[in-house]
Design an enzyme around this catalytic site. Structure first.
Site, PDB file in Angstrom:
ATOM      1  N   HIS A  93       0.850  -1.196   0.000  1.00 44.87           N
ATOM      2  CA  HIS A  93       0.000   0.000   0.000  1.00 44.87           C
ATOM      3  C   HIS A  93       0.890   1.251   0.000  1.00 44.87           C
ATOM      4  CE1 HIS A  93      -2.832   3.053   1.293  1.00 44.87           C
ATOM      5  NE2 HIS A  93      -3.780   2.256   0.832  1.00 44.87           N
ATOM      6  N   GLU A 165      -3.943   2.362  -7.159  1.00 40.67           N
ATOM      7  CA  GLU A 165      -4.320   3.472  -6.290  1.00 40.67           C
ATOM      8  C   GLU A 165      -3.401   4.662  -6.567  1.00 40.67           C
ATOM      9  OE1 GLU A 165      -6.638   2.037  -2.539  1.00 40.67           O
ATOM     10  OE2 GLU A 165      -4.524   2.194  -2.082  1.00 40.67           O
TER      11      GLU A 165
HETATM   12  P1  13P Z   1      -9.544   6.474   0.471  1.00 38.06           P
HETATM   13  O1  13P Z   1     -10.724   5.696  -0.031  1.00 38.06           O
HETATM   14  O2  13P Z   1      -9.747   7.056   1.829  1.00 38.06           O
HETATM   15  O3  13P Z   1      -9.093   7.466  -0.546  1.00 38.06           O
HETATM   16  O4  13P Z   1      -8.341   5.449   0.646  1.00 38.06           O
HETATM   17  C1  13P Z   1      -7.979   4.651  -0.422  1.00 38.06           C
HETATM   18  C2  13P Z   1      -7.021   3.634   0.048  1.00 38.06           C
HETATM   19  O5  13P Z   1      -5.891   3.962   0.354  1.00 38.06           O
HETATM   20  C3  13P Z   1      -7.497   2.264   0.184  1.00 38.06           C
HETATM   21  O6  13P Z   1      -6.470   1.368   0.346  1.00 38.06           O
END
Ligand code: 13P
Length: 256
Positions: A93, A165
């Site tokens: 992550h 992400e």
């Molecule tokens: P948010 O949905 O708060 O933007 O976070 C995304 C995330 O990092 C999920 O792993």
């Protein structure tokens, strides 16, 4: 392919709060056959929640794990210890990459350790704002993808999930911006092309690719209809039970 709705609770909820949330979620949800609903509580909550969860409805994910199974590694929790408690593990992550300085080499070992212990890794990749601004997104995505999968064999690729992400779109980013469906589609396409070059087109097609970054009930439908997106990884909005349930409802409608 199933649609994945994954709630990443990050460093939120006590064990008691997590248990109450799970209890309410289990009560609310029917058994959706085409949806894979997953929550990722803190490591501390995984043991009690694994006894409480009904895995026909909801699966558990770890937010991290260590790449060695046992040994002198103070403070770590191994995938061997997580085995049986969780079905999935979020690995690499951006908060672990940028706040805790994890690199692709460690991430690759964690992906391998998860697979070795029968846990499906959800490998997170994504560029930061300045990388996008300098036109480096493609290189970053390819490097993180190839780097993170460097210990995954052809046979093992089917056991992996990728989550895109963009770091600048995560709600906790200083000036978080929403990613547009076109921006996501372009990167998801690049992910599949890169997988295809390494593992072949057929194997690449079978890998679920999730999107994460400020997902909420109002944009979940648009993100789930981006070509190539097989699910969502949700942070802040997953902490509010009603919003998480609304996103699940949206997913059910979109995929119906
Ligand atoms: P948010 O949905 O708060 O933007 O976070 C995304 C995330 O990092 C999920 O792993």
């Amino acid at each position: 392919m199933k649609t994945y709705i994954v709630g990443n609770w990050k460093l939120n909820f006590t064990v008691g709060e997590a248990s109450i949330y799970l209890h309410k979620l289990l009560k609310t949800l029917p058994n959706y056959r085409d949806l894979e609903i997953v929550v990722a509580p803190s490591t501390l909550a995984l043991q009690p929640l694994s006894l409480q969860v009904d895995r026909h409805k909801i699966k558990l994910a770890a937010q991290n794990g260590f790449y060695r199974d046992t040994g002198a590694y103070t403070g770590e929790t191994s995938f061997a210890q997580l085995r049986g408690l969780v079905n999935y593990a979020i690995i690499g992550h951006s908060e672990r990459r940028y706040v805790l300085h994890e690199n692709d080499k460690e991430i690759a070992k964690k992906v391998a350790a998860a697979i070795r212990n029968h846990i499906t890794p959800i490998l997170c990749i994504g560029e930061i704002e300045s990388e996008r601004a300098f036109g480096e997104t493609k290189d970053v995505i390819r490097d993180q993808l190839i780097g993170g999968l460097s210990e995954v064999s052809d046979d093992e690729l089917a056991k992996v999930i990728i989550a895109y992400e963009p770091v600048w779109a995560i709600s906790s980013a200083k000036s978080a911006k929403l990613a547009s469906p076109d921006e996501i589609a372009e990167v998801v396409d690049l992910i599949r092309k890169t997988l295809s070059e390494t593992y072949g087109a057929k194997a690449a097609e079978g890998v679920p690719v999730l999107f994460g970054g400020s997902v909420n009930p109002s944009n979940a439908g648009a993100y789930l209809t981006v070509p190539g997106v097989n699910g969502l990884l949700i942070g802040a909005s997953s902490l509010i039970l009603s919003e998480f349930v609304d996103i699940i409802e949206v997913a059910k409608r979109v995929r119906a």
